[in-house]
Design a protein around this motif. Structure first.
Motif, short mmCIF file in Angstrom:
data_model
loop_
_atom_site.label_atom_id
_atom_site.label_comp_id
_atom_site.label_asym_id
_atom_site.label_seq_id
_atom_site.Cartn_x
_atom_site.Cartn_y
_atom_site.Cartn_z
N PRO A 238 96.46 60.14 110.29
CA PRO A 238 95.76 60.20 111.50
C PRO A 238 95.64 61.64 112.60
O PRO A 238 96.72 62.35 112.23
N SER A 239 94.83 61.67 113.44
CA SER A 239 94.87 62.71 114.29
C SER A 239 96.05 62.40 115.57
O SER A 239 96.38 61.35 115.75
N VAL A 240 96.50 63.37 116.09
CA VAL A 240 97.36 63.16 117.39
C VAL A 240 96.62 62.26 118.38
O VAL A 240 97.46 61.53 118.80
N ALA A 241 95.50 62.39 118.36
CA ALA A 241 94.78 61.47 119.43
C ALA A 241 94.96 60.14 119.05
O ALA A 241 95.14 59.13 119.86
N GLU A 242 94.69 59.90 117.87
CA GLU A 242 94.61 58.37 117.19
C GLU A 242 96.43 57.84 117.46
O GLU A 242 96.54 56.68 117.72
N ALA A 243 97.12 58.67 117.36
CA ALA A 243 98.52 58.41 117.34
C ALA A 243 99.10 58.03 118.81
O ALA A 243 100.21 57.82 118.79
N GLY A 244 98.24 58.24 119.60
CA GLY A 244 98.62 57.75 120.94
C GLY A 244 98.30 58.89 122.18
O GLY A 244 98.85 58.49 123.41
N TYR A 245 97.81 60.04 121.70
CA TYR A 245 97.59 60.96 122.87
C TYR A 245 96.27 61.40 122.98
O TYR A 245 95.61 62.51 122.34
N PRO A 246 95.18 60.52 123.38
CA PRO A 246 93.81 60.68 123.59
C PRO A 246 93.68 62.24 124.21
O PRO A 246 94.32 62.84 125.28
N GLY A 247 92.43 62.71 123.60
CA GLY A 247 91.91 64.11 124.11
C GLY A 247 92.86 65.11 123.52
O GLY A 247 92.36 66.25 123.80
N PHE A 248 93.72 64.90 122.81
CA PHE A 248 94.78 65.83 122.00
C PHE A 248 93.73 66.50 121.07
O PHE A 248 93.04 65.94 120.27
N ASP A 249 93.32 68.03 121.05
CA ASP A 249 92.38 68.50 120.18
C ASP A 249 92.67 70.14 120.16
O ASP A 249 92.13 70.85 120.97
N ILE A 250 93.47 70.64 119.29
CA ILE A 250 93.66 71.83 119.13
C ILE A 250 93.43 72.31 117.57
O ILE A 250 93.81 71.97 116.70
N SER A 251 92.63 73.48 117.51
CA SER A 251 92.37 73.84 115.98
C SER A 251 92.12 75.33 116.13
O SER A 251 91.63 76.09 117.23
N SER A 294 82.37 73.41 110.91
CA SER A 294 82.08 72.84 112.22
C SER A 294 81.12 74.02 113.07
O SER A 294 81.49 74.98 113.40
N VAL A 295 80.05 73.16 113.26
CA VAL A 295 78.90 74.18 114.24
C VAL A 295 78.80 73.15 115.47
O VAL A 295 78.74 72.28 115.53
N LEU A 296 78.32 74.26 116.33
CA LEU A 296 78.16 73.53 117.83
C LEU A 296 76.98 74.21 118.76
O LEU A 296 76.54 75.23 118.28
N SER A 297 76.32 73.49 119.41
CA SER A 297 75.33 74.13 120.28
C SER A 297 76.13 74.98 121.19
O SER A 297 77.08 74.97 121.50
N SER A 298 75.25 76.09 121.78
CA SER A 298 75.83 77.14 122.47
C SER A 298 76.54 76.57 123.74
O SER A 298 77.56 76.72 124.28
N ALA A 299 75.78 75.46 124.46
CA ALA A 299 76.23 74.73 125.64
C ALA A 299 77.58 74.25 125.25
O ALA A 299 78.57 74.24 126.07
N ASP A 300 77.60 73.56 124.09
CA ASP A 300 78.92 72.69 123.81
C ASP A 300 80.21 73.86 123.43
O ASP A 300 81.24 73.19 123.67
N TYR A 301 79.72 74.96 122.99
CA TYR A 301 80.72 75.83 122.70
C TYR A 301 81.38 76.25 123.99
O TYR A 301 82.40 76.50 123.88
N ALA A 302 80.34 76.55 124.84
CA ALA A 302 80.93 76.97 126.16
C ALA A 302 81.92 76.14 126.82
O ALA A 302 82.85 76.34 127.27
N ALA A 303 81.44 75.05 126.75
CA ALA A 303 82.32 73.84 127.40
C ALA A 303 83.60 73.76 126.61
O ALA A 303 84.47 73.58 127.06
N LYS A 304 83.64 73.71 125.36
CA LYS A 304 84.88 73.78 124.51
C LYS A 304 85.90 74.74 124.88
O LYS A 304 87.04 74.65 125.03
N ILE A 305 85.22 75.97 125.01
CA ILE A 305 86.14 77.17 125.60
C ILE A 305 86.84 76.96 126.85
O ILE A 305 87.77 77.28 127.35
N ALA A 306 85.72 76.60 127.89
CA ALA A 306 86.26 76.26 129.07
C ALA A 306 87.53 75.27 129.21
O ALA A 306 88.44 75.45 129.87
N LYS A 307 87.34 74.27 128.45
CA LYS A 307 88.09 73.16 128.21
C LYS A 307 89.57 73.78 127.69
O LYS A 307 90.74 73.36 128.15
N GLU A 308 89.33 74.43 126.42
CA GLU A 308 90.66 75.05 126.14
C GLU A 308 91.58 76.14 126.75
O GLU A 308 92.77 75.89 126.91
#
Length: 324
Positions: A238-251, A294-308
Motif C-alpha cells: 500500500p501507499s503511506v496514504a492508504e496506510a492511514g495518512y491521507p495526502g502523504f505523497d513524496i517522490s 509520470s507527466v503533468l500539465s504545466s499548471a498541475d506541475y506548478a501546483a505540485k511544486i507549491a504544495k511540496e
C-alpha cells in the motif's frame, strides 16, 4: 470605426507574429542544463528526451552538465538566462523543492524564476524493514512501525542517505503525522543506508527503488510506498496514504523547466513534445529504468511544486533540519 479597424489589425498582426514564432522555433541548438554528473538519473532522462526533441524538431538539443551544489549551479544559470527558448533546465525535485527550504543562500526562486513544463519520471521511496532483525521481525505494516515507535519513544532508529535528503524528510513527515519520535541515522548516500538496514544497524529506511529486488528476494520487507498511488513493481504494497495518512505523497521526480519569460507558444510546444516522448513506447521502456513515467500539465506541475515546498518547509522547520 477606423480606430476599431486599426485595433483589429494590430491584434491580427500579433497573432500572426506569435504563430510565425512558434512555427520557426527552434532555429538554432537548444541547451539543456543538468546540475548533476553524467550517468545519474537526471542526466539519463535529459539525454533520452534531448534525442527525441532533436529528431522531432530538427535542431540539436544539447545536454550540458554543470554539477554541484545539489543542482543549484545549473538552476541559477537557467534562471538568469534569456527567455528566448534556447536554454532549458532538467532537474530533480531536490533542486526545486528541497533547496529552497534547506539553503539560505539559494540564488533563484523555484516558483518565480521558472516556467514548469512537465515531470517525466517519478521515483517513490519504499518504506522497508529487515525481517531478519529481531526488533522488526513482527513489523508488517506502517501501523506496526508506528506502534513500535510509540512503545519506545526516541529509541527506534531509522536511516537515510544523508541529513536533509528526501528519505530523511519523508520519515520525519511520517513521524510528525503519526505523532512519534524516532532517531535519525544519516549515511553517506542511499546505498549506504541500504547496507545499514541489511546489517541491522537501523530498524527502518525509506529506500529508493533499488530496494525492489531486495523486497522480492525477501531480504527486506516493504511496509508502504511514499507516492500517492501504489508502485506497479510492488502491487500488493500500500501507499503511506492508504496506510492511514491521507495526502502523504513524496517522490523523487525528474522534470523540465524554462526561464519564466519564455514565450507561451514555445512552452506549449515543448510541453507537448516532451509528453509525447514520455509516452512513446520505445522511449518509455528506457525511462522506466529511472522510475515510473509520470507527466503533468504545466499548471498541475506548478501546483505540485507549491504544495511540496510548503509541506517540506514545515517538516524542515518542525524537525530543525540543517543542510550538511
Amino acid at each position: 470605426m477606423q480606430r476599431t479597424l486599426r485595433l483589429l489589425a494590430i491584434v491580427a498582426g500579433l497573432c500572426v507574429t506569435t504563430e510565425a514564432f512558434a512555427q520557426k522555433y527552434p532555429v538554432r541548438p537548444v541547451k539543456i542544463m543538468v546540475g548533476f554528473s553524467a550517468g545519474g538519473p537526471v542526466d539519463v532522462v535529459a539525454r533520452i528526451v534531448a534525442d527525441r526533441l532533436s529528431n522531432k524538431l530538427g535542431q540539436a538539443f544539447v545536454v550540458e552538465n554543470r554539477a554541484g551544489a545539489n543542482g543549484m549551479i545549473a538552476a541559477e544559470g537557467v534562471a538568469r538566462a534569456e527567455g528566448d527558448g534556447y536554454t532549458m533546465l532538467a532537474c530533480n525535485s531536490s533542486t526545486i523543492t528541497l533547496n529552497k527550504t534547506l539553503f539560505k543562500d539559494i540564488r533563484y526562486d523555484p516558483e518565480k524564476d521558472f516556467a514548469p513544463l512537465t515531470t517525466v519520471v517519478s521515483a517513490p521511496l519504499v518504506l522497508v524493514v529487515n525481517p531478519e532483525n529481531p526488533r522488526t521481525a513482527n513489523i508488517n505494516t506502517v501501523a506496526d512501525l508506528v506502534a513500535a515507535a510509540k512503545a519506545a519513544p526516541g529509541a527506534l532508529a531509522y536511516g537515510s542517505g544523508g541529513n536533509g535528503n528526501l528519505a530523511h524528510l519523508a520519515m520525519e513527515l511520517l513521524s510528525e503525522r503519526a505523532g512519534v519520535k524516532m532517531i535519525h541515522v544519516p549515511y553517506r548516500g542511499g546505498a549506504a543506508s541500504e547496507v545499514g538496514i541489511l546489517a541491522q544497524e537501523v530498524m527502518a529506511v525509506f529506500d529508493p527503488l533499488s530496494a525492489v529486488p531486495l523486497v522480492k528476494d525477501g531480504k527486506l520487507r516493504a511496509l508502504a510506498v511514499s507516492s500517492a498511488e501504489r508502485l506497479p513493481a510492488l502491487p500488493d504494497v500500500p501507499s503511506v496514504a492508504e496506510a492511514g495518512y491521507p495526502g502523504f505523497d513524496i517522490s523523487f521526480w525528474v522534470g523540465f523547466f524554462m526561464p519564466k519569460a519564455t514565450p507561451a507558444p514555445t512552452l506549449e510546444m515543448l510541453h507537448r513534445e516532451i509528453v509525447a516522448a514520455a509516452n512513446d513506447p520505445l522511449l518509455r521502456e528506457r525511462l522506466e529504468t529511472q522510475g515510473v513515467v509520470s507527466v503533468l500539465s504545466s499548471a498541475d506541475y506548478a501546483a505540485k511544486i507549491a504544495k511540496e515546498i510548503k509541506e517540506l518547509a514545515e517538516v524542515v522547520a518542525a524537525a530543525n533540519i540543517k543542510a550538511e
